[in-house]
Design an enzyme around this catalytic site. Structure first.
Site, PDB file in Angstrom:
ATOM      1  CD  GLN A   1      -2.934  -1.087   2.316  1.00 47.03           C
ATOM      2  OE1 GLN A   1      -2.630  -0.491   3.353  1.00 47.03           O
ATOM      3  NE2 GLN A   1      -4.043  -1.797   2.217  1.00 47.03           N
TER       4      GLN A   1
ATOM      5  CD  GLU B   1      -5.756  -8.850   4.048  1.00 50.28           C
ATOM      6  OE1 GLU B   1      -6.870  -9.160   4.517  1.00 50.28           O
ATOM      7  OE2 GLU B   1      -4.984  -8.082   4.630  1.00 50.28           O
TER       8      GLU B   1
END
Length: 432
Positions: A177, A319
């Site tokens: 990110q 994730e």
């Protein structure tokens, strides 16, 4: 403020046992990652935009609220279609990031385009999530940012209405990110941006590819032909309508249910071409002993009721680690999951949390610097702490399919990405 943006009291929950093989077709809400990017790209455009099949959850409603605080018109009425009307970005204002990495890492660059200071803060644990490399990169392209002594939240971005842009080097080993946070608003930078990742590894690389793909769809010119280097040219983005794919990470516990119960789960609405790491997921499903196919009805996972251990580098699909760890604890052989040191900086230190909670139920777990070694042992029911982390709750729910008495301290944390998870899970696992 929408109810989903508020922290809710803890909701204890007993994970339901599976009534039999889980066989269902379901359409899950849209991808959190795609919804967040679509909101940002729509907000910095020059014309109105719509977002079809967005995710309505705490992270995305906080993102919408943050953009609205900057002056953007965001209508989150019907779940099937949201609308965004760009406007001149304003300050002073405040943005609540909750516990969302997408907000604390995507909106600071947008805030630099506002005409005044923008304060960022969030839930208590958000102050320990890593931000330093991103903030250093934003300073290199011309932003003035005052951050807490540790280099994170709370912080203030002093918007001046423009961001010069230019070349920046960033170590995104802690989070992909950091790269996406520099790229998404770059078409509005005076000189665009040239980002070079200089760290030893880039986790969750498919999410950077998603960022590039969505930038191009919105009308941006992006050159990613050189490894670990991205150039975004300055330019206007006309209003673009996005269609959000079902959330692959959110589907993983349901796919896991098919694997451990010998059932079949189809995620409907799945596109022929995906921006999410579906190839990696299919490979993992096959290693675990199941099958996964993409067809006209969607993405279907079939299990046998026997789960095999796996050795896997999960750096691109971090994730999925909590649910994969739960599957590993139920498997017929040991597993070694590596490449995910970066998930120590997620909603909680997921490696430490998984090691603690799985061990507490009887599994033999060794915590590695970048992963977990899991040797299956007979599991027992007991308390399972979720650490305000939706993925930890998903892992506990999977264990509870076969192990009676898994008691979550809080299932309400699943509102971060799927508020209807407890009801949907209970319905699916009951065979209704």
């Amino acid at each position: 403020m929408p109810e989903l943006t508020k922290l809710q009291p803890h909701q204890p929950w007993t994970a339901p046992l599976a009534a039999g093989p889980v066989r269902t077709s379901l359409r899950l809400p849209g991808s959190k990652s795609m919804t967040a990017r679509a909101l940002v790209l729509s907000a910095i455009g020059t014309g109105p935009a719509t977002i079809a099949w967005p995710l309505r959850a705490r992270d995305t409603t906080l993102m919408a609220a943050g953009l609205a605080a900057l002056g953007v018109g965001v209508e989150t009425g019907p779940d099937e279609r949201w609308s965004v009307r760009p406007a001149a970005l304003r300050g002073p204002t405040q943005i609540d990031v909750g516990l969302a990495g997408t907000i604390m890492r995507f909106l600071p660059a947008v805030a630099g385009l506002a005409d005044g200071p923008v304060d960022f803060d969030g839930d208590p644990h958000s102050r320990s999530r890593p931000l330093g490399p991103l903030l250093d990169g934003l300073r290199e392209v011309g932003l003035r940012i005052d951050a807490a002594p540790g280099g994170g939240l709370p912080m203030t971005v002093h918007g001046t209405g423009e961001v010069p842009g230019g070349e920046v080097r960033v170590d995104a080993s802690g989070s992909s990110q950091f790269v996406s946070g520099l790229l998404l608003a770059a078409p509005r930078f005076t000189n665009g941006v040239l980002v070079r990742h200089v760290g030893p590894t880039l986790p969750s690389a498919p999410h950077v590819r998603m960022t590039v793909r969505m930038l191009r769809a919105a009308g941006a010119v992006v050159d990613d032909s050189t490894p670990d280097t991205w150039r975004v040219e300055p330019g206007e983005l006309p209003g673009h309508d996005f269609t959000v794919e079902p959330d692959l990470s959110g589907a993983m516990p349901f796919f896991a249910a098919a694997l451990v119960t010998g059932g079949e789960v189809t995620l409907t609405g799945w596109p022929a071409e995906s921006a999410q790491p579906v190839r990696q997921l299919i490979e993992l499903i096959e290693q675990l002993g199941g099958t996964a196919t993409v067809g006209p009805t969607g993405l279907t996972v079939t299990g046998t009721g026997i789960v095999h251990g796996l050795t896997a580098d999960l750096r691109e699909v971090g994730e999925l680690t909590p649910v994969l760890a739960a599957l590993a604890a139920l498997a017929d052989s040991p597993s070694r999951l590596t490449g995910v040191a970066h998930i120590r900086g997620h909603e909680t230190d997921r490696l430490a949390a998984l090691a603690t909670e799985l061990s507490g139920l009887g599994a033999q777990v060794t915590e590695l610097p970048d992963g977990l070694q899991i040797d299956p042992k007979p599991l027992r029911g007991g308390a399972f702490r979720t650490y305000d982390d939706h993925r930890m709750a998903h892992a506990a729910a999977v264990l509870g399919l076969l192990v009676p008495g898994i008691e979550l301290d809080d299932v309400g944390c699943t509102a971060k990405t799927l508020p209807q998870f407890p009801t949907l899970w209970s319905t699916v696992t009951a065979g209704m």
